[in-house]
Write a protein that holds these residues in place. Sequence first.
Motif, PDB file in Angstrom:
ATOM      1  N   THR A 158     -10.112   7.599  -2.083  1.00 23.33           N
ATOM      2  CA  THR A 158     -10.510   7.785  -0.510  1.00 23.33           C
ATOM      3  C   THR A 158      -9.629   7.331   0.193  1.00 23.33           C
ATOM      4  N   CYS A 159      -9.336   7.943   0.880  1.00 17.99           N
ATOM      5  CA  CYS A 159      -8.391   7.376   2.717  1.00 17.99           C
ATOM      6  C   CYS A 159      -8.405   5.822   2.712  1.00 17.99           C
ATOM      7  N   ASP A 160      -7.485   5.306   2.771  1.00 16.38           N
ATOM      8  CA  ASP A 160      -7.663   3.943   3.289  1.00 16.38           C
ATOM      9  C   ASP A 160      -8.081   3.486   4.675  1.00 16.38           C
ATOM     10  N   MET A 161      -7.759   4.562   5.257  1.00 18.07           N
ATOM     11  CA  MET A 161      -7.357   4.410   6.951  1.00 18.07           C
ATOM     12  C   MET A 161      -8.155   5.428   7.761  1.00 18.07           C
ATOM     13  N   CYS A 162      -9.084   5.631   7.308  1.00 21.19           N
ATOM     14  CA  CYS A 162     -10.675   6.757   8.243  1.00 21.19           C
ATOM     15  C   CYS A 162     -11.847   5.778   6.608  1.00 21.19           C
ATOM     16  N   ARG A 163     -11.733   5.844   5.918  1.00 22.74           N
ATOM     17  CA  ARG A 163     -12.340   4.592   4.805  1.00 22.74           C
ATOM     18  C   ARG A 163     -13.166   6.822   4.431  1.00 22.74           C
ATOM     19  N   PRO A 184      -8.874  13.685  13.681  1.00 25.62           N
ATOM     20  CA  PRO A 184      -8.836  13.894  12.685  1.00 25.62           C
ATOM     21  C   PRO A 184      -7.399  13.198  12.467  1.00 25.62           C
ATOM     22  N   CYS A 185      -8.146  11.877  11.178  1.00 24.99           N
ATOM     23  CA  CYS A 185      -7.309  11.569  10.464  1.00 24.99           C
ATOM     24  C   CYS A 185      -5.862  11.854   9.963  1.00 24.99           C
ATOM     25  N   PRO A 186      -4.559  10.861  10.698  1.00 27.49           N
ATOM     26  CA  PRO A 186      -3.586  11.169  10.721  1.00 27.49           C
ATOM     27  C   PRO A 186      -2.674  11.095   8.861  1.00 27.49           C
ATOM     28  N   GLN A 187      -3.740  10.086   8.259  1.00 24.93           N
ATOM     29  CA  GLN A 187      -2.882  10.009   6.808  1.00 24.93           C
ATOM     30  C   GLN A 187      -3.563  10.758   5.880  1.00 24.93           C
ATOM     31  N   CYS A 188      -4.842  11.119   6.201  1.00 25.83           N
ATOM     32  CA  CYS A 188      -5.072  12.148   5.128  1.00 25.83           C
ATOM     33  C   CYS A 188      -5.392  13.525   5.711  1.00 25.83           C
ATOM     34  N   GLN A 189      -5.571  14.029   6.938  1.00 25.18           N
ATOM     35  CA  GLN A 189      -5.009  15.037   7.755  1.00 25.18           C
ATOM     36  C   GLN A 189      -6.502  15.577   8.107  1.00 25.18           C
TER      37      GLN A 189
HETATM   38 ZN   LIG Z   1      -8.046  10.155   6.612  1.00 22.38          ZN
END
Ligand SMILES: [Zn+2]
Length: 377
Positions: A158-163, A184-189
């Motif tokens: 699970t992406c920690d930036m957007c949880r 859209p979350c830049p870390q997980c696109q």
């Molecule tokens: Zn994310």
Amino acid sequence: MATDYYAVLGVRRDASQDEIKKAFRRLARELHPDVNPDPKTQERFKEINAAYEVLSDPQKKQVYDLGGDPLSAAGGGGAGGFGAGFGGFSDIMDAFFGTASQRGPRSRTRRGQDAMIRLEVELDEAAFGTTKDIQVDTAVVCTTCEGEGAAPGTSAQTCDMCRGRGEVSQVTRSFLGQVMTSRPCPQCQGFGTVVPTPCPECAGDGRVRSRRTLTVKIPAGVDNGTRIQLAGEGEVGPGGGPAGDLYVEISERPHAVFQRRGDDLHCTVTLPMTAAALGTKIPLETLDGLEEVDIRPGTQSGQSIPLHQRGVTHLRGGGRGDLIVHVEVQTPSKLDAEQEELIRRLAKLRGEERASGHFAPGQQGLFSRLKDAFNGR
Ligand SMILES: [Zn+2]
Ligand SMILES: [Zn+2]
């Protein structure tokens, strides 16, 4: 009551949620400030937003129908306020950009693309149908990670930036007041997950390119440009998504003797004048084997002789086209003395020593007869 929200949206009091939504979307498109920046329209835009906020929410609608003011009761700041939990803004964006209200992370798995390959066939293969083995080079599911994209023994996290939501929100100020926008979350696109250790085989894509052999059934009657669809034989999608379709486009090699027009075949036979006059039988290698073309006595140049049902099979529904033999009569040239004498005698016997020819309007000769043959007459 201050405002008649039903009137603002132009719907009846017993309008369904669907009708309310449609009316709102139509107005939102018309009155959006980007389209219509004048202050009056903006005021009206705020009104329809307030009306929609109330009428699209069963609880607020009930309060309103009973004579209350759900907007001030909710403490959202009245018309135009975009309080917490207000779904109106995304609906405006939907109305404007035509995006379905899809929230949450997007899937890593997507359908693959269609692929196309050209396949050359011989005339007889097109006429009767055949099966062919073809080599295709497409993306297939990566067997190392089974399409997951994660190295064996690891998994997506699970992406920690957007949880895991796949999007991040931002509060901006605009004419509407404070507006929350999402991107859209830049870390997980936007996937909501990250793959810390990508599969070494496919670099995390979940698929690899592979060459394989497919057996394709070519139906009788295909022509140049005919496309045969092989469902699910195209490119596998990212993340091991379902494969697209493969289209096999037929390209027919020209035949040495026959020219194809639709499902009919055409060829030309060149005959000496004597054979055309006396009649003969000429062997012809058709698609069905050796046959004899019957040249009747007195056959004219430009005449055509149809061999019925010797053409290409109709792709839809039985039967075949014809094979049409066009006759071209050769006038003898370079006559020796004896031949010339014979022809002079013939001309005399036929009363053609002073033949003057016969004129008629238009083209009644070779061309029109050829044309008729092409038109199937
Ligand atoms: Zn994310
Ligand atoms: Zn892999």
